[in-house]
Design a protein around this motif. Structure first.
Motif, PDB file in Angstrom:
ATOM      1  N   LEU A 177       0.823  -1.215   0.000  1.00 15.05           N
ATOM      2  CA  LEU A 177       0.000   0.000   0.000  1.00 15.05           C
ATOM      3  C   LEU A 177       0.858   1.267   0.000  1.00 15.05           C
ATOM      4  O   LEU A 177       0.481   2.263  -0.613  1.00 15.05           O
ATOM      5  N   ARG A 189     -12.841  -6.157   0.020  1.00 13.30           N
ATOM      6  CA  ARG A 189     -13.409  -6.152   1.374  1.00 13.30           C
ATOM      7  C   ARG A 189     -13.448  -7.568   1.980  1.00 13.30           C
ATOM      8  O   ARG A 189     -13.163  -7.784   3.154  1.00 13.30           O
ATOM      9  N   ARG A 243      -3.309   5.969   7.252  1.00 11.25           N
ATOM     10  CA  ARG A 243      -4.427   5.493   6.422  1.00 11.25           C
ATOM     11  C   ARG A 243      -4.409   3.970   6.280  1.00 11.25           C
ATOM     12  O   ARG A 243      -5.454   3.316   6.261  1.00 11.25           O
ATOM     13  N   ASP A 285      -8.447  -2.449  -5.629  1.00 10.80           N
ATOM     14  CA  ASP A 285      -8.375  -3.574  -6.551  1.00 10.80           C
ATOM     15  C   ASP A 285      -7.781  -4.823  -5.926  1.00 10.80           C
ATOM     16  O   ASP A 285      -8.205  -5.928  -6.214  1.00 10.80           O
ATOM     17  N   LEU A 286      -6.782  -4.648  -5.064  1.00  8.24           N
ATOM     18  CA  LEU A 286      -6.101  -5.815  -4.499  1.00  8.24           C
ATOM     19  C   LEU A 286      -6.775  -6.301  -3.216  1.00  8.24           C
ATOM     20  O   LEU A 286      -7.014  -7.480  -3.043  1.00  8.24           O
ATOM     21  N   TYR A 287      -7.064  -5.364  -2.334  1.00  6.51           N
ATOM     22  CA  TYR A 287      -7.604  -5.738  -1.035  1.00  6.51           C
ATOM     23  C   TYR A 287      -9.119  -5.615  -1.038  1.00  6.51           C
ATOM     24  O   TYR A 287      -9.681  -4.668  -0.487  1.00  6.51           O
ATOM     25  N   ARG A 291       1.773   1.765  -3.541  1.00  6.34           N
ATOM     26  CA  ARG A 291       0.689   2.320  -4.348  1.00  6.34           C
ATOM     27  C   ARG A 291       0.619   3.837  -4.197  1.00  6.34           C
ATOM     28  O   ARG A 291       0.027   4.518  -5.022  1.00  6.34           O
ATOM     29  N   MET A 329      -7.302   5.749   1.448  1.00  6.61           N
ATOM     30  CA  MET A 329      -6.694   4.431   1.326  1.00  6.61           C
ATOM     31  C   MET A 329      -7.549   3.507   0.478  1.00  6.61           C
ATOM     32  O   MET A 329      -7.044   2.702  -0.279  1.00  6.61           O
ATOM     33  N   ASN A 330      -8.873   3.715   0.572  1.00  8.15           N
ATOM     34  CA  ASN A 330      -9.746   2.826  -0.185  1.00  8.15           C
ATOM     35  C   ASN A 330      -9.387   2.812  -1.661  1.00  8.15           C
ATOM     36  O   ASN A 330      -9.358   1.768  -2.290  1.00  8.15           O
ATOM     37  N   SER A 331      -9.086   3.997  -2.206  1.00  9.43           N
ATOM     38  CA  SER A 331      -8.769   4.046  -3.625  1.00  9.43           C
ATOM     39  C   SER A 331      -7.473   3.301  -3.917  1.00  9.43           C
ATOM     40  O   SER A 331      -7.324   2.668  -4.953  1.00  9.43           O
ATOM     41  N   LEU A 332      -6.523   3.380  -2.975  1.00 17.25           N
ATOM     42  CA  LEU A 332      -5.241   2.688  -3.164  1.00 17.25           C
ATOM     43  C   LEU A 332      -5.417   1.179  -3.087  1.00 17.25           C
ATOM     44  O   LEU A 332      -4.754   0.420  -3.782  1.00 17.25           O
ATOM     45  N   ALA A 333      -6.303   0.768  -2.208  1.00 17.69           N
ATOM     46  CA  ALA A 333      -6.355  -0.646  -1.857  1.00 17.69           C
ATOM     47  C   ALA A 333      -7.435  -1.408  -2.604  1.00 17.69           C
ATOM     48  O   ALA A 333      -7.446  -2.620  -2.600  1.00 17.69           O
ATOM     49  N   PHE A 391      -7.288   1.357   7.409  1.00 18.38           N
ATOM     50  CA  PHE A 391      -7.874   0.426   6.449  1.00 18.38           C
ATOM     51  C   PHE A 391      -7.953  -0.991   7.007  1.00 18.38           C
ATOM     52  O   PHE A 391      -8.942  -1.698   6.837  1.00 18.38           O
ATOM     53  N   VAL A 399      -9.970  -8.513   3.308  1.00 15.16           N
ATOM     54  CA  VAL A 399      -9.640  -7.838   4.566  1.00 15.16           C
ATOM     55  C   VAL A 399     -10.451  -8.441   5.721  1.00 15.16           C
ATOM     56  O   VAL A 399      -9.921  -8.689   6.808  1.00 15.16           O
TER      57      VAL A 399
END
Lengths: 152, 161
Positions: free
Chosen positions: A96, B11, A146, B7-9, A99, B1-5, A150, B14
Motif C-alpha cells: 500500500l 473487502r 491510512r 483492486d487488491l484488497y 501504491r 486508502m480505499n482508492s489505493l487498496a 484500512f 480484509v
C-alpha cells in the motif's frame, strides 16, 4: 571475443580476450563518473547532516502513527528505520505504501536469526538518502495512518 | 486508502484476514502440510480430516499477511467437501489464474469455437476464492496467496487417487 567467424566455424581470441564478451559497460562507466562527481559536489558532511536531520524528523513523525513501533533505539542511527505496526503485516504495508509512491523493503531482510532474537516475524524498513526530503517523510507517516485505518 | 487498496484488497479479503472462519487445529488430522516463505517469514499449516477420498474438514494456522491469511481461509472453505482429485483441480485452476495474462474478460459475443478452446473449460470454479484473482497483477504478492497451496501439496503428497 572472437578471432574469426564464418558460417562453418568460429575461432576465439587468445585469453584473456576470449572471455571478454560484447561491448564494455561504457554508458555505465560514464554514469558512475557523473554520479561520483555529483555526490562529491554536495560533500559527505552535508549528506550526513541531511540524513541525520531527516531521521530525527522521521522518528518524531512515526511516533504519532497509531500502533507503530520503531525497532531498536541506537545512540547512533543512520538514515534507516525499521518498524512494525500492530495487526498489519509488513507486506501489506509495503504494497500500500508502494501504491502511494513510497518504496520500502518488507520482510526478514535476510536476517532471520536477528528477527528471531527480536521476537519478530518481519518488519517494514524505510531508508532516506540525499534525494529524500521532509515532504516524503510526511507522506510516509500520513499513508501509514491510512493503512492502519484500512486494516484495523 | 480505499482508492489505493480497492483492486487488491477486496473487502472480503480484509474481512477474512481480520476474522478467519477456519483458523485453528483439528484434534486428529489425517493429513498435515506446511508452507513456508523464508523471504518474509510467513507460514501456513493445514490440518485435514478425510472421509474416504473426500476432505471433510480443513483448519489452518497462518502467520502471514492479509493476503496469505485470507487465501488459507478461503482454501479451507472451498475445499471442504471436495474429493482429493477435485481439490487438486481447484489448485490447478488457481495456479493457471495466477499466471494468466491480462486477457479480455469473457463476453457474450465470443463464438462457440473459442469457448471449446478455453483451457479452463471443465475445471472447477474458484468460488469463494474469486477475490484473490486480483493478485495476478501484483507479481510480488503472488507467493503470498500460493503459500497455503504449497502446504496443501505437501499434505496431499502421499495420497494416491
Amino acid at each position: 571475443m572472437i578471432s574469426s567467424v564464418t558460417f562453418e566455424k568460429s575461432t576465439w581470441a587468445n585469453t584473456p580476450h576470449k572471455f571478454e564478451a560484447g561491448t564494455p559497460a561504457i554508458v555505465e562507466t560514464l554514469g558512475l563518473g557523473a554520479a561520483i562527481r555529483w555526490v562529491e559536489s554536495i560533500g559527505f558532511d552535508a549528506i550526513e547532516a541531511h540524513e541525520q536531520a531527516l531521521t530525527t524528523y522521521a522518528l518524531e513523525k512515526l511516533a504519532t502513527v497509531p500502533g507503530l513501533r520503531v525497532v531498536g533505539a541506537p545512540k547512533q542511527r543512520g538514515g534507516v528505520i525499521s518498524f512494525t505496526m500492530a495487526d498489519v503485516h509488513p507486506h501489506d504495508i509495503a504494497t500500500l505504501l508502494d501504491r502511494n509512491g513510497i518504496a520500502v523493503r518488507a520482510g526478514q531482510h535476510c536476517a532471520e536469526p536477528l528477527m528471531r532474537r527480536l521476537g519478530l516475524h518481519a518488519t517494514t524498513r524505510a531508508s532516506f538518502g540525499v534525494y529524500t526530503d521532509t515532504n516524503d517523510i510526511d507522506a510516509l507517516a500520513e499513508t501509514l495512518v491510512r493503512i492502519r485505518d484500512f486494516f484495523v | 486508502m480505499n482508492s489505493l487498496a480497492q483492486d487488491l484488497y477486496d473487502r472480503q479479503i480484509v474481512e477474512r484476514a481480520r476474522n478467519p472462519l477456519h483458523a485453528g487445529d483439528l484434534p486428529e488430522p489425517d493429513l498435515q502440510g506446511e508452507g513456508r516463505n523464508p523471504l518474509c517469514g510467513d507460514r501456513t499449516r493445514l490440518d485435514i480430516a478425510l472421509q474416504g477420498h473426500h476432505i471433510s474438514q480443513i483448519r489452518h494456522r497462518t502467520r502471514g499477511c492479509a493476503l496469505c491469511t485470507a487465501a488459507a481461509d478461503m482454501l479451507a472453505e472451498r475445499l471442504s467437501g471436495c474429493s482429493v482429485e477435485e481439490a487438486r483441480a481447484v489448485g490447478a485452476r488457481f495456479s493457471a489464474m495466477l499466471v494468466a495474462q491480462d486477457a479480455p474478460a469473457q463476453t457474450i459475443v465470443q463464438g462457440a469455437e473459442e469457448q471449446r478452446n478455453d483451457p479452463l473449460e471443465g475445471m472447477p470454479s474458484l468460488g469463494v476464492m474469486e477475490p484473490l484473482t486480483a493478485v495476478r497483477f501484483h507479481k510480488a504478492r503472488i507467493r503470498c496467496v500460493e503459500l497455503p497451496w504449497v502446504a496443501l501439496k505437501e499434505a496431499l503428497a502421499h495420497v494416491r487417487v
